[in-house]
Design a protein around this motif. Structure first.
Motif, PDB file in Angstrom:
ATOM      1  N   LEU A 230       0.827  -1.210   0.000  1.00 55.43           N
ATOM      2  CA  LEU A 230       0.000   0.000   0.000  1.00 55.43           C
ATOM      3  C   LEU A 230       0.859   1.257   0.000  1.00 55.43           C
ATOM      4  O   LEU A 230       0.538   2.248  -0.671  1.00 55.43           O
ATOM      5  CB  LEU A 230      -0.929   0.003   1.213  1.00 55.43           C
ATOM      6  CG  LEU A 230      -1.972  -1.112   1.268  1.00 55.43           C
ATOM      7  CD1 LEU A 230      -2.804  -0.991   2.546  1.00 55.43           C
ATOM      8  CD2 LEU A 230      -2.890  -1.064   0.051  1.00 55.43           C
ATOM      9  N   LEU A 231       1.955   1.229   0.754  1.00 51.01           N
ATOM     10  CA  LEU A 231       2.860   2.375   0.773  1.00 51.01           C
ATOM     11  C   LEU A 231       3.446   2.631  -0.608  1.00 51.01           C
ATOM     12  O   LEU A 231       3.507   3.781  -1.074  1.00 51.01           O
ATOM     13  CB  LEU A 231       3.975   2.134   1.787  1.00 51.01           C
ATOM     14  CG  LEU A 231       3.576   2.259   3.259  1.00 51.01           C
ATOM     15  CD1 LEU A 231       4.639   1.624   4.151  1.00 51.01           C
ATOM     16  CD2 LEU A 231       3.372   3.714   3.639  1.00 51.01           C
TER      17      LEU A 231
ATOM     18  N   VAL B 276      12.311   4.037   1.971  1.00 51.75           N
ATOM     19  CA  VAL B 276      12.633   4.029   0.546  1.00 51.75           C
ATOM     20  C   VAL B 276      11.587   4.795  -0.259  1.00 51.75           C
ATOM     21  O   VAL B 276      11.891   5.409  -1.281  1.00 51.75           O
ATOM     22  CB  VAL B 276      12.728   2.572   0.037  1.00 51.75           C
ATOM     23  CG1 VAL B 276      12.997   2.524  -1.466  1.00 51.75           C
ATOM     24  CG2 VAL B 276      13.787   1.809   0.806  1.00 51.75           C
ATOM     25  N   LEU B 277      10.367   4.791   0.237  1.00 50.21           N
ATOM     26  CA  LEU B 277       9.222   5.297  -0.529  1.00 50.21           C
ATOM     27  C   LEU B 277       8.864   6.738  -0.197  1.00 50.21           C
ATOM     28  O   LEU B 277       7.864   7.256  -0.695  1.00 50.21           O
ATOM     29  CB  LEU B 277       8.010   4.390  -0.284  1.00 50.21           C
ATOM     30  CG  LEU B 277       8.216   2.928  -0.703  1.00 50.21           C
ATOM     31  CD1 LEU B 277       7.123   2.043  -0.133  1.00 50.21           C
ATOM     32  CD2 LEU B 277       8.271   2.813  -2.228  1.00 50.21           C
TER      33      LEU B 277
ATOM     34  N   PRO C  76      10.113   9.657  -3.299  1.00 47.22           N
ATOM     35  CA  PRO C  76      10.813   8.386  -3.053  1.00 47.22           C
ATOM     36  C   PRO C  76      12.206   8.387  -3.661  1.00 47.22           C
ATOM     37  O   PRO C  76      12.483   9.095  -4.630  1.00 47.22           O
ATOM     38  CB  PRO C  76       9.908   7.349  -3.719  1.00 47.22           C
ATOM     39  CG  PRO C  76       9.088   8.117  -4.697  1.00 47.22           C
ATOM     40  CD  PRO C  76       8.897   9.480  -4.119  1.00 47.22           C
ATOM     41  N   SER C  77      13.074   7.564  -3.086  1.00 43.32           N
ATOM     42  CA  SER C  77      14.456   7.475  -3.567  1.00 43.32           C
ATOM     43  C   SER C  77      14.591   6.532  -4.756  1.00 43.32           C
ATOM     44  O   SER C  77      15.684   6.363  -5.284  1.00 43.32           O
ATOM     45  CB  SER C  77      15.380   7.006  -2.439  1.00 43.32           C
ATOM     46  OG  SER C  77      14.978   5.720  -1.971  1.00 43.32           O
ATOM     47  N   ILE C  78      13.490   5.914  -5.159  1.00 43.98           N
ATOM     48  CA  ILE C  78      13.479   5.026  -6.323  1.00 43.98           C
ATOM     49  C   ILE C  78      12.412   5.511  -7.295  1.00 43.98           C
ATOM     50  O   ILE C  78      11.535   6.306  -6.940  1.00 43.98           O
ATOM     51  CB  ILE C  78      13.179   3.576  -5.922  1.00 43.98           C
ATOM     52  CG1 ILE C  78      11.823   3.508  -5.223  1.00 43.98           C
ATOM     53  CG2 ILE C  78      14.276   3.006  -5.043  1.00 43.98           C
ATOM     54  CD1 ILE C  78      11.301   2.123  -5.067  1.00 43.98           C
TER      55      ILE C  78
ATOM     56  N   PHE D  89       8.790  -3.858  -1.142  1.00 38.97           N
ATOM     57  CA  PHE D  89       9.937  -3.360  -0.399  1.00 38.97           C
ATOM     58  C   PHE D  89       9.747  -3.672   1.084  1.00 38.97           C
ATOM     59  O   PHE D  89       8.627  -3.763   1.571  1.00 38.97           O
ATOM     60  CB  PHE D  89      10.091  -1.851  -0.588  1.00 38.97           C
ATOM     61  CG  PHE D  89      10.430  -1.455  -1.997  1.00 38.97           C
ATOM     62  CD1 PHE D  89      11.715  -1.652  -2.502  1.00 38.97           C
ATOM     63  CD2 PHE D  89       9.471  -0.896  -2.820  1.00 38.97           C
ATOM     64  CE1 PHE D  89      12.020  -1.297  -3.802  1.00 38.97           C
ATOM     65  CE2 PHE D  89       9.773  -0.535  -4.117  1.00 38.97           C
ATOM     66  CZ  PHE D  89      11.052  -0.740  -4.610  1.00 38.97           C
ATOM     67  N   GLY D  90      10.825  -3.844   1.793  1.00 36.25           N
ATOM     68  CA  GLY D  90      10.750  -4.076   3.234  1.00 36.25           C
ATOM     69  C   GLY D  90      10.627  -5.529   3.623  1.00 36.25           C
ATOM     70  O   GLY D  90      10.534  -5.866   4.798  1.00 36.25           O
TER      71      GLY D  90
END
Length: 245
Positions: free
Chosen positions: A161-162, A196-197, A227-229, A243-244
């Protein structure tokens, strides 16, 4: 296509039943809003005979587990919701009750048949809600940073969801995730994914539904930076490789 006209005598949900259960739950709504909530609920139950929308068909359970479950979090979210997206809305919960309550809503539903029903119900109720028949990843390509709030009810795990909500939110916007009883691992994985998000947890409220006592957790995350991506990833990756962990 369904064309729904119900009377209080023949429909599974009655205005009186819905009003009394909302009052008992401490939810204040106008007569017009109760009528609209009842009309939507009966439309869902009728359409459920043809397309699988819900396993909950007993009237009191339906009111508690769909209508009340959708509306209770509105009183828990402290600041204005602004432009809001219901991600994976299904039969329109919580998006249509939120729209009936005055929130500016977009209903995102990838299944074409369900999206067509949502379009019809929005006209018949009537309620101001835009319907988008896309996956969240596809919609993020054309609606990047559009929303102040993304709400998701029992759609997916928190890390997924994030990821799905981040590109749709403006910086300062929030994900409001309506969960049952998320595990310690799910919450921990979400914490790792959030960094990350561009997201950060701002609140986690536990409560129980009146009448049945079902446990619920409202998980709120704010988008604090981009986000960094690069997002969105390809459709389905948020669920298959979140992720995570």
């Amino acid at each position: 296509m369904f064309h729904v006209k119900h009377s209080n005598d023949t429909a599974p949900l009655t205005i009186h039943r819905v009003r009394s259960m909302l009052v008992a739950a401490g939810i204040g709504v106008s007569d017009l809003q109760v009528e609209a909530l009842t009309r939507h609920g009966n439309s869902v139950l009728l359409a459920n005979n043809t397309i699988n929308l819900t396993a909950v068909i007993e009237p009191e359970d339906f009111v508690r587990l769909h209508i009340i479950d959708s509306l209770l979090p509105l009183g828990m979210v402290e600041k204005a919701l602004g432009a809001a997206l219901d991600m994976g809305t299904g039969a329109g919960y919580p998006g249509i009750p939120w729209a009936i309550g005055g929130v500016s809503m977009v209903l995102c539903e990838a299944t074409k048949k369900k999206a067509a029903l949502l379009e019809q119900w929005a006209q018949e109720i009537p309620v101001k809600a835009e319907v988008v028949s896309m996956r969240a990843e596809e919609y993020a390509q054309v609606a990047r940073g559009r929303f102040d709030t993304v709400v998701a009810r029992a759609v997916s795990a928190l890390p997924s969801l994030l990821e799905l909500s981040s590109p749709l939110l403006r910086v300062g916007g929030r994900l409001v995730a309506m969960k049952g009883n998320p595990s310690v691992d799910e919450i921990a994985h979400a914490e790792h994914a959030a960094g990350v998000l561009g997201m950060s947890a701002t609140g986690m409220m536990e409560y129980a539904l009146p009448g049945g006592g079902e446990k619920r957790t409202l998980c709120v995350y704010e988008k604090v930076e981009e986000p960094s991506i690069r997002l969105p990833r390809r459709s389905g990756l948020a669920q298959r490789r979140p992720f995570g962990g």
